[in-house]
Design a protein around this motif. Structure first.
Motif, short mmCIF file in Angstrom:
data_model
loop_
_atom_site.label_atom_id
_atom_site.label_comp_id
_atom_site.label_asym_id
_atom_site.label_seq_id
_atom_site.Cartn_x
_atom_site.Cartn_y
_atom_site.Cartn_z
N MET A 1 0.83 -1.19 0.00
CA MET A 1 0.00 0.00 0.00
C MET A 1 0.87 1.26 0.00
O MET A 1 2.07 1.20 0.22
CB MET A 1 -0.95 0.01 1.21
CG MET A 1 -1.91 -1.17 1.25
SD MET A 1 -3.07 -1.04 2.62
CE MET A 1 -4.13 0.26 2.02
N SER A 228 -16.15 -11.37 -2.30
CA SER A 228 -14.74 -11.08 -2.58
C SER A 228 -14.50 -10.90 -4.08
O SER A 228 -13.67 -10.08 -4.48
CB SER A 228 -13.85 -12.21 -2.03
OG SER A 228 -13.93 -12.26 -0.61
N ASN A 232 -12.83 -7.60 -5.77
CA ASN A 232 -11.72 -7.68 -6.72
C ASN A 232 -12.07 -6.97 -8.02
O ASN A 232 -11.23 -6.27 -8.61
CB ASN A 232 -11.37 -9.14 -7.00
CG ASN A 232 -10.68 -9.81 -5.83
OD1 ASN A 232 -10.15 -9.14 -4.95
ND2 ASN A 232 -10.70 -11.13 -5.80
N ALA A 235 -11.91 -3.29 -7.47
CA ALA A 235 -10.54 -2.85 -7.25
C ALA A 235 -9.69 -2.98 -8.51
O ALA A 235 -8.62 -2.36 -8.61
CB ALA A 235 -9.91 -3.64 -6.12
N THR A 237 -8.10 -5.60 -9.36
CA THR A 237 -7.01 -6.54 -9.11
C THR A 237 -7.45 -7.49 -8.01
O THR A 237 -8.44 -7.24 -7.32
CB THR A 237 -5.73 -5.79 -8.67
OG1 THR A 237 -4.66 -6.73 -8.53
CG2 THR A 237 -5.93 -5.07 -7.35
N ASP A 238 -6.72 -8.58 -7.84
CA ASP A 238 -7.09 -9.59 -6.84
C ASP A 238 -6.57 -9.18 -5.47
O ASP A 238 -5.46 -9.54 -5.06
CB ASP A 238 -6.55 -10.97 -7.22
CG ASP A 238 -7.23 -11.56 -8.43
OD1 ASP A 238 -8.32 -11.09 -8.77
OD2 ASP A 238 -6.67 -12.49 -9.05
N VAL A 239 -7.38 -8.41 -4.75
CA VAL A 239 -7.01 -7.99 -3.40
C VAL A 239 -7.55 -8.94 -2.34
O VAL A 239 -7.10 -8.95 -1.21
CB VAL A 239 -7.50 -6.56 -3.11
CG1 VAL A 239 -6.75 -5.56 -3.97
CG2 VAL A 239 -9.00 -6.43 -3.33
N MET A 240 -8.56 -9.74 -2.70
CA MET A 240 -9.17 -10.69 -1.77
C MET A 240 -9.14 -12.08 -2.41
O MET A 240 -9.39 -12.23 -3.61
CB MET A 240 -10.62 -10.31 -1.43
CG MET A 240 -10.79 -8.91 -0.88
SD MET A 240 -9.88 -8.58 0.66
CE MET A 240 -10.70 -9.72 1.79
N GLU A 260 -11.98 -6.36 6.17
CA GLU A 260 -10.88 -5.52 5.71
C GLU A 260 -11.40 -4.42 4.81
O GLU A 260 -12.26 -4.66 3.96
CB GLU A 260 -9.85 -6.37 4.96
CG GLU A 260 -8.62 -5.58 4.52
CD GLU A 260 -7.51 -6.47 4.01
OE1 GLU A 260 -6.50 -5.92 3.54
OE2 GLU A 260 -7.66 -7.71 4.08
N ILE A 262 -10.82 -1.76 1.81
CA ILE A 262 -10.01 -1.64 0.61
C ILE A 262 -10.28 -0.30 -0.06
O ILE A 262 -11.43 0.10 -0.24
CB ILE A 262 -10.35 -2.78 -0.39
CG1 ILE A 262 -10.21 -4.15 0.28
CG2 ILE A 262 -9.48 -2.68 -1.64
CD1 ILE A 262 -8.81 -4.50 0.70
#
Length: 375
Positions: A1, A228, A232, A235, A237-240, A260, A262
């Motif tokens: 991050m 999830s 993603n 976002a 991108t695959d954050v979860m 969490e 994001i």
């Protein structure tokens, strides 16, 4: 991050600044551990432990425990680390009651609640299309929407995985809209991107957020609902982590095991949550009435103002059930949630009375001890 954060992009505004204790700096809780949290502050992300004041407050009331989405006052220690000195007042809080089933199938619990997310503008209730037409799942939508209204946030129902439903999507959306009057209902297919623009619009246009694009949402729903996968997709991108639904029974696994927050590239923040098997009501005032506004409207035409809609003559609600205008399932759901809300209220009152009694017993004990120790 990022090594630093623009606090306004996290939702910080002048109203919060006025609440910040002197000698502290603000940070927003992104993830909670036992006795500590990951907090986003202007100078970066920090792992901070809870200060003594926070621990005492949480011991007296679990609702005071820091949670994802909270704004916190951070105090810098001599060694350069921060500690979480105080949780700032919440604008909204999604709280579930401590309700479970006992061995006889009845309700049990201690009247205490748990905050799942705080300072949220929008609650996305995710329900997979392949299950949402079942009566039990319409009831789950009603329950989660009631809690969302009660939190002070704005509920939005997302019907996920519509591509897995061969026929009947329009009928399904009609049924879900009837179960959540006045609530936006959108089909969303995360792999193809269908409906994602509508989801983003609820974030970037959230009322009460600090600035455009700073709205905060939480995604709630059962395991396997695609929460999830949705995060993603938003976002980019695959954050979860994600898993496939089990083919044997169509149920999902608990992929997300913690809450969490994001940051999304297009603006706004979103909180992913573990799948919810059961969520109890807590400290309800208007949430149930808002979900069942159709029943409230019908009740205005009942002969008696205190009509319980059971067997009273001239009951407009029962007449609507008889004519098919109101599904009997919905009236049963209204009765169940109202009964649970009343039960939780009595449990909460009993717990508060018990804690108050315990506090005064300790005070009297200390007074007697002080009296014996006087010269």
């Amino acid at each position: 991050m990022s090594s630093s954060f623009d606090l306004s992009s996290l939702g910080w505004h002048d109203g919060l600044q006025a609440l910040l204790p002197g000698g502290t700096v603000p940070g927003r809780v992104a993830r909670v551990h036992r006795g500590a949290a990951e907090v986003l502050a202007a100078d970066g992300e920090h792992h901070v432990r809870f200060g003594a004041q926070v621990r005492r407050a949480a011991a007296d009331d679990p609702i005071a425990l820091p949670c994802v989405g909270d704004w916190a006052a951070l105090h810098r220690l001599d060694e350069g680390r921060y500690e979480l000195a105080e949780v700032l007042p919440r604008t909204t809080a999604f709280v579930r009651g401590g309700v479970s089933r006992d061995s006889r199938g009845g309700l049990s619990g201690d009247g205490q609640g748990q905050v799942l997310a705080a300072n949220v503008d929008v609650v996305f209730v995710a329900e997979p299309a392949m299950h949402a037409s079942d009566f039990a799942d319409l009831g789950r939508i009603e329950r989660l929407v009631a809690l969302a209204w009660e939190s002070g946030a704005r509920p939005v129902v997302l019907i996920t995985k519509p591509d897995l439903l061969d026929l009947g999507l329009d009928d399904l959306l009609t049924d879900v809209s009837a179960a959540a009057p006045g609530v936006a209902v959108h089909p969303v297919c995360s792999p193809t991107g269908e409906g994602l623009d509508l989801v983003r619009a609820h974030l970037t246009g959230s009322p009460g957020s600090g600035s455009p694009g700073s709205g905060t949402a939480v995604v709630l729903g059962p395991s396997g609902a695609g929460k999830s996968t949705l995060v993603n997709a938003l976002a980019g991108t695959d954050v979860m982590a994600t898993q496939q639904v089990r083919a044997a029974d169509g149920r999902g696994r608990h992929t997300t095991v913690h809450r969490e927050m994001i940051m999304l590239p297009g603006g706004g923040l979103i909180i992913d949550t573990p799948g919810i098997r059961r969520v109890g009501l807590y400290d309800m005032s208007d949430g149930v009435d808002l979900v069942f506004s159709d029943i409230e409207d019908l009740a205005e035409n009942c002969r008696f103002s205190d009509c319980a809609h059971t067997a009273e003559p001239g009951c407009a609600v029962l007449a609507a059930v008889e004519s098919g205008e109101l599904p009997e399932r919905r009236l049963d759901s209204w009765r169940r949630l109202r009964r649970e809300a009343r039960w939780m209220a009595t449990r909460t009152d009993a717990r508060l009375r018990s804690e108050e009694s315990r506090k005064w017993k300790i005070i009297h004990k200390e007074m007697r001890r002080s009296g014996r120790n006087r010269p």
